[in-house]
Scaffold this motif. Structure first.
Motif, short mmCIF file in Angstrom:
data_model
loop_
_atom_site.label_atom_id
_atom_site.label_comp_id
_atom_site.label_asym_id
_atom_site.label_seq_id
_atom_site.Cartn_x
_atom_site.Cartn_y
_atom_site.Cartn_z
N ALA A 122 0.51 -1.09 0.39
CA ALA A 122 -0.47 -0.02 0.10
C ALA A 122 0.83 1.15 -0.24
O ALA A 122 0.83 2.47 -0.70
N ALA A 123 1.84 0.92 0.79
CA ALA A 123 2.74 2.38 0.86
C ALA A 123 3.67 2.52 -1.03
O ALA A 123 3.95 3.91 -1.26
N LEU A 124 3.58 1.51 -1.04
CA LEU A 124 4.71 1.94 -2.41
C LEU A 124 3.21 2.29 -3.95
O LEU A 124 3.96 2.95 -4.06
N GLN A 125 2.35 1.73 -3.40
CA GLN A 125 1.33 1.92 -4.64
C GLN A 125 1.07 3.52 -4.38
O GLN A 125 0.90 4.88 -5.23
N ARG A 126 0.77 4.06 -3.03
CA ARG A 126 0.93 5.70 -2.25
C ARG A 126 2.12 6.13 -3.17
O ARG A 126 1.60 7.39 -4.28
N LEU A 127 3.44 6.07 -2.88
CA LEU A 127 4.25 6.43 -3.18
C LEU A 127 4.54 6.76 -5.34
O LEU A 127 4.38 7.74 -5.87
N LEU A 128 3.90 5.83 -5.85
CA LEU A 128 4.16 5.80 -7.80
C LEU A 128 2.65 6.66 -7.34
O LEU A 128 2.70 6.88 -8.80
N ALA A 129 1.94 7.07 -7.03
CA ALA A 129 0.63 7.81 -7.44
C ALA A 129 1.16 9.45 -7.30
O ALA A 129 0.28 9.89 -7.26
N GLU A 130 2.18 9.28 -6.63
CA GLU A 130 2.25 11.14 -6.54
C GLU A 130 3.14 11.43 -7.54
O GLU A 130 3.90 10.86 -8.87
N PRO A 131 1.86 12.35 -8.29
CA PRO A 131 2.56 13.52 -9.53
C PRO A 131 3.78 13.32 -9.96
O PRO A 131 4.36 13.08 -10.95
N ALA A 132 4.51 13.48 -8.61
CA ALA A 132 6.09 14.31 -8.89
C ALA A 132 7.12 12.50 -9.73
O ALA A 132 7.55 13.10 -10.41
N VAL A 133 6.16 11.77 -8.62
CA VAL A 133 7.38 10.40 -8.86
C VAL A 133 6.72 9.93 -10.53
O VAL A 133 7.50 9.51 -10.89
N GLN A 134 5.14 10.06 -11.18
CA GLN A 134 4.78 9.81 -12.24
C GLN A 134 5.77 10.46 -12.95
O GLN A 134 5.72 10.11 -14.17
N TYR A 135 5.63 11.47 -12.92
CA TYR A 135 6.44 12.31 -14.25
C TYR A 135 7.46 12.01 -14.37
O TYR A 135 8.24 12.14 -15.32
#
Length: 210
Positions: A122-135
Motif C-alpha cells: 500500500a505504501a509503495l502504491q501511494r508513492l508511485l501515485a505521487e504526481p511528481a514521481v509519475q513524471y
C-alpha cells in the motif's frame, strides 16, 4: 592511469546516486511522501544535503534514479553477454540479473527481492501515485529505453535509429513495466521469476491463454 581514475570517479558517482535513491525510496515508503525531506535522505545515505543537490533537483528525481541506473546496468550487461548467445536469451538474462539479490543481501526489500513488511504494498502504491514521481518515472522510462535501444543496435549491427532495435527495446521495456507493476501490487516472491514468466510469454508470441 588517467582513464582508470576517470572510471573510478564515475563508478563512485553512480554508487552515490544509487545510495541516495535507495535511501529516498526506503524513507518515503516508511514515513510517507510528505514526511521525508532532502536532508533526511542525505543523512540516511551518509552524505551532505549539498551532495544530494549535486545529484538531484528533488526527492522524486532521487527516487526514480534507481530505475535509470538499472537501465544503464541492463544495457551494459547486454553488451557483456557472450557473442554467440541468442539475442532474446541475452536480453532476458541481462534484465533479470539487475533484480537478483546482491551478495550478502540482508533480506530487506530492495529492487524486488527480500522480505516484505506489513503495509509495504500500500505504501509503495501511494508513492508511485505521487504526481511528481509519475513524471520522473516517465522521464526515466524514456532514458532507460534509449540506453537499451543503443545496446541492442550494437549487438545486432544495426543503427539506434532503426526500427528493429527500437521495437525490441520497447517490448523489453513493456515487459519490465508489466512485471514491476504487478509486483508492486503484490510484492511477494522473486521479481526475477515474474520477469522470466513475462518474457517467456512474449517469446512464445503471447499465445491465447484459452
Amino acid at each position: 592511469m588517467a582513464t582508470d581514475e576517470g572510471g573510478l570517479r564515475e563508478r563512485k558517482k553512480r554508487e552515490t546516486r544509487f545510495a541516495l535513491s535507495q535511501a529516498a525510496i526506503r524513507l518515503t515508503i516508511e514515513r510517507g511522501w510528505n514526511n521525508v525531506t532532502v536532508e533526511d535522505i542525505a543523512v540516511a545515505a551518509n552524505v551532505s544535503e549539498r551532495t544530494f543537490r549535486n545529484y538531484f533537483a528533488n526527492k522524486a528525481e532521487a527516487i526514480v534514479a534507481t530505475h535509470v541506473e538499472r537501465g544503464r546496468r541492463t544495457a551494459e550487461a547486454l553488451r557483456e553477454r557472450p557473442a554467440g548467445e541468442p539475442l532474446w536469451d541475452a536480453l532476458v538474462n541481462a534484465v533479470v540479473a539487475q533484480f537478483e539479490p546482491p551478495p550478502g543481501h540482508d533480506g530487506a526489500v530492495q529492487d524486488g527481492h527480500g522480505t516484505v513488511p506489513d503495509g509495504y504494498a500500500a505504501a509503495l502504491q501511494r508513492l508511485l501515485a505521487e504526481p511528481a514521481v509519475q513524471y520522473e518515472v516517465f522521464r526515466a522510462h524514456t532514458t532507460a529505453q534509449d540506453e537499451l535501444t543503443a545496446a541492442v543496435a550494437d549487438r545486432t549491427g544495426t543503427d539506434a535509429g532503426d526500427l528493429y532495435p527500437q521495437t525490441v527495446a520497447a517490448v523489453i521495456s513493456a515487459g519490465i513495466g508489466t512485471a514491476l507493476t504487478r509486483w508492486s501490487r503484490n510484492p511477494t516472491g522473486s521479481i526475477g521469476t515474474l520477469l522470466r514468466e513475462v518474457f517467456d510469454s512474449i517469446r512464445a508470441g503471447l499465445p491465447d491463454p484459452r
